[in-house]
Design a protein around this motif. Sequence first.
Motif, mmCIF file in Angstrom:
data_model
loop_
_atom_site.group_PDB
_atom_site.id
_atom_site.type_symbol
_atom_site.label_atom_id
_atom_site.label_comp_id
_atom_site.label_asym_id
_atom_site.label_seq_id
_atom_site.Cartn_x
_atom_site.Cartn_y
_atom_site.Cartn_z
ATOM 1 N N ASP A 172 0.831 -1.203 0.000
ATOM 2 C CA ASP A 172 0.000 0.000 0.000
ATOM 3 C C ASP A 172 0.868 1.258 0.000
ATOM 4 N N ASP A 173 0.216 2.411 -0.042
ATOM 5 C CA ASP A 173 0.939 3.678 -0.151
ATOM 6 C C ASP A 173 1.735 4.040 1.103
ATOM 7 N N GLN A 174 1.559 3.274 2.179
ATOM 8 C CA GLN A 174 2.339 3.509 3.399
ATOM 9 C C GLN A 174 3.457 2.469 3.569
ATOM 10 N N GLY A 175 3.627 1.616 2.567
ATOM 11 C CA GLY A 175 4.696 0.627 2.606
ATOM 12 C C GLY A 175 4.346 -0.686 3.279
ATOM 13 N N ASN A 176 3.079 -0.888 3.618
ATOM 14 C CA ASN A 176 2.649 -2.135 4.248
ATOM 15 C C ASN A 176 2.398 -3.201 3.194
#
Length: 89
Positions: free
Chosen positions: A39-43
């Motif tokens: 995802d856009d948060q690196g998860n």
Amino acid sequence: MIGIPKTGTLENGCISANVTSGYQFSTADGRSARLAIIDDQGNVIESGDAVAREAWNVCIAVIKNFKIGQGHIVVHSAPPGLVKRKVMS
């Protein structure tokens, strides 16, 4: 674009594909690797063989739909924006 797109552009990884077995992933030095959705948060949302299979199936569906004249140049594995909820048992 007509013709075969340029490949081999990744610095640290390698993606190969076979028409009968799908995608294969490795590091630049030949170690096994896997595909992930991040995802856009690196998860890491999902990873592994199921992601590679889904990516392969979506790519095949786009090509087949285009070739049979369906005009579909976009294929989603789920409706865009749909949040899939897992059923806990």
